[in-house]
Motif scaffolding. Structure first.
Motif, mmCIF file in Angstrom:
data_model
loop_
_atom_site.group_PDB
_atom_site.id
_atom_site.type_symbol
_atom_site.label_atom_id
_atom_site.label_comp_id
_atom_site.label_asym_id
_atom_site.label_seq_id
_atom_site.Cartn_x
_atom_site.Cartn_y
_atom_site.Cartn_z
ATOM 1 N N ILE A 68 0.849 -1.193 0.000
ATOM 2 C CA ILE A 68 0.000 0.000 0.000
ATOM 3 C C ILE A 68 0.884 1.242 0.000
ATOM 4 C CG2 ILE A 68 -1.699 1.337 1.319
ATOM 5 C CD1 ILE A 68 -2.940 -1.071 0.068
ATOM 6 N N GLN A 69 0.735 2.074 -1.009
ATOM 7 C CA GLN A 69 1.523 3.299 -1.131
ATOM 8 C C GLN A 69 0.813 4.484 -0.476
ATOM 9 O OE1 GLN A 69 2.009 5.142 -5.119
ATOM 10 N NE2 GLN A 69 4.217 4.757 -4.820
ATOM 11 N N LYS A 70 -0.508 4.597 -0.698
ATOM 12 C CA LYS A 70 -1.276 5.710 -0.152
ATOM 13 C C LYS A 70 -2.674 5.246 0.234
ATOM 14 C CE LYS A 70 0.844 9.168 -3.219
ATOM 15 N NZ LYS A 70 0.549 10.164 -4.305
ATOM 16 N N ARG A 71 -3.233 5.928 1.223
ATOM 17 C CA ARG A 71 -4.660 5.810 1.507
ATOM 18 C C ARG A 71 -5.306 7.104 1.063
ATOM 19 N NH1 ARG A 71 -6.457 5.623 7.537
ATOM 20 N NH2 ARG A 71 -6.762 7.841 7.153
ATOM 21 N N LEU A 72 -6.336 7.024 0.231
ATOM 22 C CA LEU A 72 -6.862 8.198 -0.468
ATOM 23 C C LEU A 72 -8.213 8.656 0.051
ATOM 24 C CD1 LEU A 72 -5.946 6.923 -4.056
ATOM 25 C CD2 LEU A 72 -4.590 8.414 -2.574
ATOM 26 N N PHE A 73 -8.592 8.246 1.264
ATOM 27 C CA PHE A 73 -9.894 8.650 1.807
ATOM 28 C C PHE A 73 -9.758 8.924 3.298
ATOM 29 C CE2 PHE A 73 -9.605 4.154 2.619
ATOM 30 C CZ PHE A 73 -10.198 3.979 3.853
ATOM 31 N N THR A 74 -10.767 9.572 3.862
ATOM 32 C CA THR A 74 -10.838 9.805 5.304
ATOM 33 C C THR A 74 -11.857 8.850 5.896
ATOM 34 O OG1 THR A 74 -10.294 12.151 5.020
ATOM 35 C CG2 THR A 74 -11.315 11.513 7.112
ATOM 36 N N GLU A 75 -11.464 8.141 6.921
ATOM 37 C CA GLU A 75 -12.357 7.161 7.551
ATOM 38 C C GLU A 75 -13.631 7.848 8.043
ATOM 39 O OE1 GLU A 75 -9.205 4.014 9.505
ATOM 40 O OE2 GLU A 75 -9.366 6.025 10.362
ATOM 41 N N GLY A 76 -14.760 7.197 7.767
ATOM 42 C CA GLY A 76 -16.052 7.737 8.194
ATOM 43 C C GLY A 76 -16.712 8.646 7.186
ATOM 44 N N ASP A 77 -16.014 8.982 6.087
ATOM 45 C CA ASP A 77 -16.588 9.864 5.067
ATOM 46 C C ASP A 77 -17.515 9.093 4.135
ATOM 47 O OD1 ASP A 77 -15.376 12.086 6.010
ATOM 48 O OD2 ASP A 77 -13.964 12.340 4.334
ATOM 49 N N ASN A 78 -18.363 9.851 3.442
ATOM 50 C CA ASN A 78 -19.162 9.275 2.359
ATOM 51 C C ASN A 78 -18.298 9.225 1.105
ATOM 52 O OD1 ASN A 78 -21.658 8.870 3.698
ATOM 53 N ND2 ASN A 78 -22.076 11.048 3.587
ATOM 54 N N VAL A 79 -18.349 8.109 0.407
ATOM 55 C CA VAL A 79 -17.574 7.946 -0.819
ATOM 56 C C VAL A 79 -18.520 7.625 -1.969
ATOM 57 C CG1 VAL A 79 -15.508 7.201 0.403
ATOM 58 C CG2 VAL A 79 -17.164 5.487 -0.340
ATOM 59 N N LYS A 80 -18.054 7.898 -3.174
ATOM 60 C CA LYS A 80 -18.830 7.609 -4.373
ATOM 61 C C LYS A 80 -18.333 6.323 -5.011
ATOM 62 C CE LYS A 80 -19.603 12.523 -5.370
ATOM 63 N NZ LYS A 80 -19.405 13.603 -6.361
ATOM 64 N N ALA A 81 -19.208 5.676 -5.758
ATOM 65 C CA ALA A 81 -18.812 4.461 -6.474
ATOM 66 C C ALA A 81 -17.724 4.807 -7.479
ATOM 67 C CB ALA A 81 -20.013 3.851 -7.191
ATOM 68 N N GLY A 82 -16.627 4.045 -7.492
ATOM 69 C CA GLY A 82 -15.509 4.290 -8.393
ATOM 70 C C GLY A 82 -14.461 5.237 -7.836
ATOM 71 N N GLN A 83 -14.698 5.803 -6.655
ATOM 72 C CA GLN A 83 -13.729 6.735 -6.066
ATOM 73 C C GLN A 83 -12.483 5.973 -5.614
ATOM 74 O OE1 GLN A 83 -15.324 9.346 -3.026
ATOM 75 N NE2 GLN A 83 -13.374 9.369 -1.917
ATOM 76 N N PRO A 84 -11.260 6.470 -5.927
ATOM 77 C CA PRO A 84 -10.037 5.810 -5.478
ATOM 78 C C PRO A 84 -9.930 5.809 -3.958
ATOM 79 C CG PRO A 84 -9.567 7.333 -7.268
ATOM 80 C CD PRO A 84 -10.980 7.593 -6.846
ATOM 81 N N LEU A 85 -9.564 4.661 -3.391
ATOM 82 C CA LEU A 85 -9.458 4.516 -1.939
ATOM 83 C C LEU A 85 -8.026 4.226 -1.499
ATOM 84 C CD1 LEU A 85 -12.621 2.286 -1.307
ATOM 85 C CD2 LEU A 85 -12.445 4.784 -1.158
ATOM 86 N N TYR A 86 -7.342 3.330 -2.201
ATOM 87 C CA TYR A 86 -5.962 2.972 -1.879
ATOM 88 C C TYR A 86 -5.145 2.948 -3.160
ATOM 89 C CZ TYR A 86 -7.847 1.132 2.562
ATOM 90 O OH TYR A 86 -8.484 0.987 3.766
ATOM 91 N N GLN A 87 -3.858 3.238 -3.027
ATOM 92 C CA GLN A 87 -2.937 3.108 -4.150
ATOM 93 C C GLN A 87 -1.871 2.085 -3.787
ATOM 94 O OE1 GLN A 87 -2.919 4.608 -7.396
ATOM 95 N NE2 GLN A 87 -1.515 2.875 -7.539
ATOM 96 N N ILE A 88 -1.818 0.995 -4.553
ATOM 97 C CA ILE A 88 -0.765 -0.013 -4.399
ATOM 98 C C ILE A 88 0.415 0.398 -5.277
ATOM 99 C CG2 ILE A 88 -0.176 -2.433 -4.837
ATOM 100 C CD1 ILE A 88 -3.028 -3.180 -4.151
ATOM 101 N N GLU A 89 1.626 0.152 -4.794
ATOM 102 C CA GLU A 89 2.831 0.488 -5.564
ATOM 103 C C GLU A 89 2.707 -0.077 -6.985
ATOM 104 O OE1 GLU A 89 5.883 1.813 -7.115
ATOM 105 O OE2 GLU A 89 5.678 2.307 -4.983
ATOM 106 N N PRO A 90 2.666 0.798 -8.040
ATOM 107 C CA PRO A 90 2.336 0.335 -9.395
ATOM 108 C C PRO A 90 3.532 0.027 -10.279
ATOM 109 C CG PRO A 90 2.210 2.718 -9.326
ATOM 110 C CD PRO A 90 2.665 2.271 -7.959
#
Length: 373
Positions: A68-90
């Motif tokens: 896991i390289q990054k976490r792209l959301f705040t815990e407890g927030d509302n998210v949309k379908a298709g929204q990036p959540l985590y970035q794995i080292e690509p």
């Protein structure tokens, strides 16, 4: 003086004998208060317990193995379908993609050369410029190159998918919970632990339970329906009433063998997200209308040590009879009587402790406000 005293005593005894009743049957009948039962339409409401559940819920899991390289959301927030959540080292996945793209170009170049050669040999074989064997070999090489292009194209598509999966996106819209990993954690495509869970809270399910016996009893009753039938009202854990009305959506088609209960699912709107998954609630389900229901005052119904409901009624010749009852829900200060009483029965509600079964009594109608008529 002694003679006078004896005379007075004798007169007193004679007087007492004259006033004493000669037969117990001449005593006046015991007075009891009764209510004459009438049938009436009653809305049948079942009081059930259950728990809330999100109408939509999805666990976020990785599709590829990596760091896991990054976490792209705040815990407890509302998210949309298709929204990036985590970035794995690509980087390694991008290298695999580039390698597959290069292999595809190489295969496409071979197709261009070998298939052109096959076409030339096909013309020359007609003029005996090349042997038939050489022409067939050239055609086979062309076909093999084309198949190789398809294989390399599939490999490139697989590499592209894996590269895209390094960005983990939300499968549904909703509120996301606590993340189970932080940047730097190793995740795998086969892991059983979810990275996070997303729950759609705009619509909630309430899963209720009722015994199979109650379900059978309700199905035997001839209940009329109206616009409120199958409506559900909730009482929350703190005793408050939930503002939104729900509706019964389905009844499970199987009985839980361990509990003998059936699950019912109600659907509720949750615009303010007041309902959260896992909450314990009580629900009142409007089952329908019983047109000829009998409601008996609670003071006229007693229960024995086994919990069996009984009542005393006035039978023939004003004699007391005992009935065994089957009761349903309570409606104010009355029991819904499903079996044992009918319209026109005179139910004893006052003085029942002073009479016995078979005793002749004097019934007096009791008004609804508690006084006697």
């Amino acid at each position: 003086m002694k003679y006078i005293t004896t005379t007075i005593a004798a007169l007193f005894l004679l007087s007492g004998c004259d006033n004493a009743p000669t037969d117990a049957s001449q005593r006046p009948a015991q007075e009891v208060g009764v209510v004459t039962l009438k049938s009436q339409p009653v809305s049948i409401v079942s009081d059930l317990t259950g728990r809330t559940a999100a109408a939509m819920s999805a666990e976020v899991r990785p599709q590829v193995t990596g760091i896991i390289q990054k976490r792209l959301f705040t815990e407890g927030d509302n998210v949309k379908a298709g929204q990036p959540l985590y970035q794995i080292e690509p980087d390694s996945f991008r290298a695999t993609y580039n390698e597959a793209a290069a292999a595809l170009k190489q295969s496409q170049a071979l197709v261009a050369a070998d298939c052109a050669k096959s076409q030339r040999y096909a013309q020359l074989v007609k003029e005996n410029g090349v042997s038939r064997q050489d022409a067939d070999d050239a055609a086979s090489t062309c076909a093999q190159d084309k198949a190789s292009v398809e294989s390399k194209n599939a490999a490139l598509e697989s590499a592209r998918i894996n590269l895209n999966w390094t960005t983990i996106t939300a499968p549904i819209a909703g509120r996301i919970g606590i993340s189970s990993v932080t940047p730097g954690a190793l995740v795998s495509a086969e892991q059983t632990t979810a990275l996070a869970t997303i729950r759609g809270l705009d619509t909630m399910y309430v899963d209720l339970t009722r015994t199979s016996v109650d379900l059978l009893r309700l199905r035997k009753q001839s209940l009329a329906t109206n616009s409120d039938t199958m409506n559900v009202a909730l009482t929350l854990e703190d005793g408050s009433t939930y503002a939104e009305k729900g509706r019964l959506a389905l009844t499970e088609v199987a009985v839980d063998e361990s509990t003998g209960s059936v699950t019912l699912r109600a659907v509720f709107p949750n615009p303010k997200q007041q309902l959260l998954p896992g909450m314990f609630v009580r629900a009142k389900v409007d089952e329908g209308i019983m047109n000829d229901a009998i409601l008996a005052p609670q003071q006229g119904v007693t229960r024995d040590a086994k919990g069996t409901a009984t009542a005393l009624v006035i039978g023939a010749d004003s004699k007391v009879e005992q009935r065994e009852l089957e009761t349903g829900e309570t409606y104010g200060d009355k029991w819904l009587v499903l079996k044992g009483l009918q319209a026109g029965d005179k139910l004893i509600v006052e003085g029942s402790a002073k009479v016995m079964v078979g005793q002749q009594v004097n019934p007096v109608e009791v008004k609804s406000n508690g006084g006697k008529a």
